[in-house]
Design an enzyme around this catalytic site. Structure first.
Site, PDB file in Angstrom:
ATOM      1  N   CYS A  33      44.813  33.768  42.368  1.00 23.72           N
ATOM      2  CA  CYS A  33      43.781  33.285  41.445  1.00 23.72           C
ATOM      3  C   CYS A  33      43.512  34.392  40.443  1.00 23.72           C
ATOM      4  O   CYS A  33      44.444  35.024  39.958  1.00 23.72           O
ATOM      5  CB  CYS A  33      42.531  32.871  42.219  1.00 23.72           C
ATOM      6  SG  CYS A  33      41.878  34.171  43.299  1.00 23.72           S
ATOM      7  N   ARG A  62      42.427  28.279  32.216  1.00 18.75           N
ATOM      8  CA  ARG A  62      42.788  29.688  32.424  1.00 18.75           C
ATOM      9  C   ARG A  62      44.272  29.801  32.746  1.00 18.75           C
ATOM     10  O   ARG A  62      44.960  30.718  32.270  1.00 18.75           O
ATOM     11  CB  ARG A  62      41.944  30.305  33.539  1.00 18.75           C
ATOM     12  CG  ARG A  62      40.482  30.467  33.181  1.00 18.75           C
ATOM     13  CD  ARG A  62      39.713  31.205  34.260  1.00 18.75           C
ATOM     14  NE  ARG A  62      40.129  32.597  34.367  1.00 18.75           N
ATOM     15  CZ  ARG A  62      39.839  33.393  35.395  1.00 18.75           C
ATOM     16  NH1 ARG A  62      39.155  32.915  36.425  1.00 18.75           N
ATOM     17  NH2 ARG A  62      40.231  34.642  35.394  1.00 18.75           N
TER      18      ARG A  62
END
Length: 265
Positions: free
Chosen positions: A230, A174
Site C-alpha cells: 500500500c 493513487r
C-alpha cells in the site's frame, strides 16, 4: 482462525482489548479519541509510536519496529503468546489489521476483531469509559529477530522474478498516479494490479462474508507468490487479513510499500 465479534459478543470478552485508533492526517487523533472514551478495559497502541520504527531515508513511512521491541510493548499490556486479544479501530480495520498482522507474524495467539469497530460499539449504546486501565504486565515472548512474511524492496524484486502477482491496496486514484496526497512521487510499482483495501468491508465497517471476499479477489486468490503493498505497509494488512480469512497464509507484505519504493526513484 481469524474471528470477528459482534458488539454483543465483545461485551463478554475476557481477554485483553486493544484500541488501535489512529489518523494518518493527525497522528495524535487516535490517542485523543481514546482519552475521550473507549471500550471499558481497553488499552491503547499507537501506530506511529508502538507499531512503527523511526523513519529513515528508505524503509517507508511506517517501518516495522524491532520484533523484540514490539514483543515488549505487548508484554507491557499483559499480552503473552497465549493471551486472547480483541482489536478495534474506527477505520474499517486499517490500524487493527496492522496489529493483527504483527502479532500473527510473530506467533502470538491470533487476535479477533470487533466487527464494525468503535462506531458499531457506540451506535449500539454500549458502555464506554475514559479511565486508562493499569495492565498486569506479562513476560515478553521470545520472538524471531526478523518479521516473517515481510519482504523488502530487493526481496520483492526477487519475487517478481518468480512471476509473483503484486497487489496495490491503495485507492484507485493513487494507484493510477492521478492523486497522491502523502508521498512525494505518484504512481505504482510496475506490473502491480489494484485492489483497494476498502473492498473488503461494507459502509458500516463490517467485514464481508467469505463469498464476497472470494468475488473481490477472483482468480488472483490462487496466485502464487502473492505480494501485497500500500502506501506504507498499513492498509495492505486489510488485504492480507481478507486472504487469511480465505485460507491463504502464504502471502507476502511489502513492509515499506510505495513510500519505500518511491524513495529510490
Amino acid at each position: 482462525m481469524t474471528g470477528f465479534l459482534s458488539v454483543a459478543e465483545a461485551q463478554g470478552f475476557a481477554g485483553v482489548i486493544i484500541d488501535c485508533r489512529f489518523s494518518l492526517a493527525d497522528s495524535d487523533e487516535g490517542r485523543r479519541g481514546y482519552d475521550q472514551g473507549h471500550i471499558p478495559g481497553a488499552l491503547y497502541l499507537d501506530l506511529a509510536k508502538d507499531m512503527s520504527a523511526p523513519v529513515h531515508t528508505h524503509g517507508g513511512r511506517h517501518p516495522l519496529p524491532l520484533t523484540q521491541t514490539f514483543a515488549q510493548k505487548l508484554a507491557n499490556l499483559g499480552v503473552d503468546q497465549s493471551t486472547e486479544v480483541l482489536l478495534y479501530d474506527d477505520s474499517r480495520f486499517v490500524f487493527a489489521s496492522r496489529c493483527w498482522w504483527m502479532m500473527r507474524a510473530l506467533g502470538y495467539r491470533e487476535p479477533v476483531f470487533l466487527n464494525g469497530g468503535y462506531q458499531a460499539w457506540l451506535s449500539q449504546g454500549a458502555d464506554t469509559e475514559v479511565a486508562t486501565p493499569t495492565p498486569d504486565p506479562a513476560a515478553p515472548m521470545e520472538v524471531s529477530t526478523q518479521w516473517p512474511g515481510c519482504c523488502d524492496r530487493d526481496e520483492l524484486l526477487d519475487l517478481q522474478g518468480q512471476s509473483a502477482v503484486v497487489v496495490d491496496a491503495r485507492e484507485a486514484q493513487r494507484y493510477r498516479g492521478e492523486h497522491e496526497p502523502i508521498d512525494p512521487v505518484a504512481g505504482h510499482i510496475p506490473g502491480a494490479m489494484n485492489l483497494p483495501w476498502q473492498s473488503f468491508s461494507d459502509e458500516h465497517g463490517e467485514f464481508l462474508e467469505d463469498a464476497a471476499l472470494r468475488e473481490c479477489w477472483g482468480d488472483t486468490l490462487e496466485a502464487t507468490p502473492l505480494v501485497v503493498y500500500c502506501g506504507s505497509g498499513v492498509s495492505a494488512c486489510v488485504n492480507v487479513l481478507s486472504l487469511a480469512v480465505l485460507g491463504r497464509d502464504d502471502v507476502w507484505l511489502y513492509g515499506g510499500s510505495w513510500s519505500d519504493w518511491c524513495s529510490y526513484l
